[in-house]
Motif scaffolding. Structure first.
Motif, PDB file in Angstrom:
ATOM      1  N   GLY A  80       0.745  -1.207  -0.106  1.00 27.43           N
ATOM      2  CA  GLY A  80      -0.193   0.082  -0.084  1.00 27.43           C
ATOM      3  C   GLY A  80       0.798   1.247   0.171  1.00 27.43           C
ATOM      4  N   ASP A  81       1.934   1.261  -0.516  1.00 27.62           N
ATOM      5  CA  ASP A  81       2.847   2.541  -0.231  1.00 27.62           C
ATOM      6  C   ASP A  81       3.479   2.492  -1.478  1.00 27.62           C
ATOM      7  N   PRO A  82       3.515   3.795  -2.293  1.00 31.26           N
ATOM      8  CA  PRO A  82       4.027   4.099  -3.577  1.00 31.26           C
ATOM      9  C   PRO A  82       5.509   3.915  -3.715  1.00 31.26           C
ATOM     10  N   LEU A  83       6.019   4.145  -2.703  1.00 29.39           N
ATOM     11  CA  LEU A  83       7.774   3.971  -2.816  1.00 29.39           C
ATOM     12  C   LEU A  83       8.001   2.358  -2.694  1.00 29.39           C
ATOM     13  N   ARG A  84       7.280   1.683  -1.991  1.00 28.55           N
ATOM     14  CA  ARG A  84       7.461   0.286  -2.084  1.00 28.55           C
ATOM     15  C   ARG A  84       7.061  -0.257  -3.212  1.00 28.55           C
ATOM     16  N   LEU A  85       6.344   0.198  -3.914  1.00 28.13           N
ATOM     17  CA  LEU A  85       5.621  -0.437  -5.197  1.00 28.13           C
ATOM     18  C   LEU A  85       6.988   0.103  -6.227  1.00 28.13           C
ATOM     19  N   HIS A  86       7.602   1.280  -6.135  1.00 27.40           N
ATOM     20  CA  HIS A  86       8.210   1.633  -7.103  1.00 27.40           C
ATOM     21  C   HIS A  86       9.777   0.819  -6.958  1.00 27.40           C
ATOM     22  N   LEU A  87      10.026   0.793  -5.811  1.00 32.09           N
ATOM     23  CA  LEU A  87      11.029  -0.175  -5.526  1.00 32.09           C
ATOM     24  C   LEU A  87      10.935  -1.704  -6.051  1.00 32.09           C
ATOM     25  N   LEU A  88       9.731  -2.315  -5.788  1.00 36.40           N
ATOM     26  CA  LEU A  88       9.387  -3.551  -6.663  1.00 36.40           C
ATOM     27  C   LEU A  88       9.716  -3.566  -7.975  1.00 36.40           C
ATOM     28  N   HIS A  89       9.192  -2.626  -8.604  1.00 38.40           N
ATOM     29  CA  HIS A  89       9.220  -2.163 -10.075  1.00 38.40           C
ATOM     30  C   HIS A  89      10.551  -2.047 -10.639  1.00 38.40           C
ATOM     31  N   LEU A  90      11.366  -1.392  -9.949  1.00 35.08           N
ATOM     32  CA  LEU A  90      12.683  -1.159 -10.157  1.00 35.08           C
ATOM     33  C   LEU A  90      13.602  -2.439  -9.966  1.00 35.08           C
ATOM     34  N   LEU A  91      13.083  -3.208  -9.106  1.00 35.09           N
ATOM     35  CA  LEU A  91      13.778  -4.515  -8.759  1.00 35.09           C
ATOM     36  C   LEU A  91      13.370  -5.726  -9.753  1.00 35.09           C
ATOM     37  N   GLY A  92      12.414  -5.551 -10.601  1.00 31.74           N
ATOM     38  CA  GLY A  92      11.482  -6.473 -11.473  1.00 31.74           C
ATOM     39  C   GLY A  92      12.541  -7.288 -12.327  1.00 31.74           C
ATOM     40  N   ASP A  93      13.678  -6.337 -12.818  1.00 24.48           N
ATOM     41  CA  ASP A  93      14.356  -6.850 -13.925  1.00 24.48           C
ATOM     42  C   ASP A  93      15.757  -7.436 -13.553  1.00 24.48           C
ATOM     43  N   ALA A  94      16.107  -7.044 -12.399  1.00 27.88           N
ATOM     44  CA  ALA A  94      17.413  -7.320 -11.892  1.00 27.88           C
ATOM     45  C   ALA A  94      17.715  -6.786 -10.374  1.00 27.88           C
ATOM     46  N   GLU A  95      18.613  -7.569  -9.827  1.00 29.01           N
ATOM     47  CA  GLU A  95      19.139  -7.302  -8.614  1.00 29.01           C
ATOM     48  C   GLU A  95      19.874  -5.959  -8.669  1.00 29.01           C
ATOM     49  N   MET A  96      19.696  -5.041  -7.522  1.00 33.07           N
ATOM     50  CA  MET A  96      20.112  -3.757  -7.541  1.00 33.07           C
ATOM     51  C   MET A  96      20.621  -3.330  -5.980  1.00 33.07           C
ATOM     52  N   SER A  97      21.847  -2.644  -6.200  1.00 35.29           N
ATOM     53  CA  SER A  97      22.041  -2.118  -4.964  1.00 35.29           C
ATOM     54  C   SER A  97      21.187  -1.159  -4.117  1.00 35.29           C
ATOM     55  N   VAL A  98      21.511  -0.779  -2.833  1.00 34.51           N
ATOM     56  CA  VAL A  98      20.755   0.073  -2.188  1.00 34.51           C
ATOM     57  C   VAL A  98      20.885   1.408  -3.105  1.00 34.51           C
ATOM     58  N   GLY A  99      22.419   1.757  -3.242  1.00 32.00           N
ATOM     59  CA  GLY A  99      22.625   3.141  -3.777  1.00 32.00           C
ATOM     60  C   GLY A  99      22.095   3.290  -5.244  1.00 32.00           C
ATOM     61  N   ALA A 100      21.934   2.132  -5.967  1.00 36.21           N
ATOM     62  CA  ALA A 100      21.434   2.406  -7.374  1.00 36.21           C
ATOM     63  C   ALA A 100      19.950   2.674  -7.092  1.00 36.21           C
ATOM     64  N   LEU A 101      19.278   1.873  -6.288  1.00 40.69           N
ATOM     65  CA  LEU A 101      17.906   2.141  -5.850  1.00 40.69           C
ATOM     66  C   LEU A 101      17.404   3.394  -5.425  1.00 40.69           C
ATOM     67  N   VAL A 102      18.297   3.914  -4.696  1.00 38.67           N
ATOM     68  CA  VAL A 102      18.273   5.449  -4.170  1.00 38.67           C
ATOM     69  C   VAL A 102      18.377   6.336  -5.254  1.00 38.67           C
ATOM     70  N   GLU A 103      19.226   6.183  -6.222  1.00 40.35           N
ATOM     71  CA  GLU A 103      19.587   7.090  -7.382  1.00 40.35           C
ATOM     72  C   GLU A 103      18.254   6.743  -8.449  1.00 40.35           C
ATOM     73  N   ALA A 104      17.780   5.582  -8.684  1.00 40.67           N
ATOM     74  CA  ALA A 104      16.742   5.432  -9.615  1.00 40.67           C
ATOM     75  C   ALA A 104      15.535   5.845  -9.120  1.00 40.67           C
ATOM     76  N   SER A 105      15.107   5.868  -7.664  1.00 43.68           N
ATOM     77  CA  SER A 105      13.699   6.160  -7.047  1.00 43.68           C
ATOM     78  C   SER A 105      13.893   7.566  -6.816  1.00 43.68           C
ATOM     79  N   GLY A 106      14.880   8.174  -6.642  1.00 42.15           N
ATOM     80  CA  GLY A 106      15.038   9.705  -6.192  1.00 42.15           C
ATOM     81  C   GLY A 106      14.476  10.022  -4.448  1.00 42.15           C
ATOM     82  N   ALA A 107      14.517   8.897  -3.924  1.00 39.04           N
ATOM     83  CA  ALA A 107      13.975   9.059  -2.541  1.00 39.04           C
ATOM     84  C   ALA A 107      15.484   8.820  -1.766  1.00 39.04           C
TER      85      ALA A 107
END
Length: 117
Positions: free
Chosen positions: A23-50
């Motif tokens: 139920g949280d938009p950021l969690r859904l966004h993180l799941l979407h970002l991880l949908g294709d490949a493993e990512m580091s926390v730093g890469a997720l920070v950069e890609a999400s803008g959070a």
């Protein structure tokens, strides 16, 4: 209305918890970002803008819920999806929202241009 079956109550609580996790938009966004490949926390920070703190907090929630898995490599942490069925649920919800959106647009169009006018 409370059920008298404790097993049913526990099942319903687990289902409700899964929906709370999603139920949280950021969690859904993180799941979407991880949908294709493993990512580091730093890469997720950069890609999400959070912020790093916010991304880490939400990754912990996803990890606890069993949706992602963490792998450490030195000081870096990498996350990946472990429950791909989550995307089937998202596709189902998105498809239904899309249908509803089209119906709403059609209804708005009929208000602006009533049939026969």
């Amino acid at each position: 209305m409370e059920s008298s079956n404790p097993l049913e109550n526990k099942s319903l609580a687990l289902i409700a918890e899964r929906f709370r996790v999603l139920g949280d938009p950021l969690r859904l966004h993180l799941l979407h970002l991880l949908g294709d490949a493993e990512m580091s926390v730093g890469a997720l920070v950069e890609a999400s803008g959070a912020s790093q703190a916010n991304v880490s907090k939400h990754l912990q929630i996803l990890l606890k819920a069993g949706l992602v898995q963490r792998r450490k490599e030195g000081l870096l942490a990498f996350y990946r999806i472990v429950d791909p069925s989550i995307f089937q649920l998202c596709d189902l919800v998105c498809g239904r929202l899309s249908e509803q959106f089209r119906a709403d647009l059609s209804a708005i169009g009929q208000l602006r241009h009533p049939p026969g006018q």
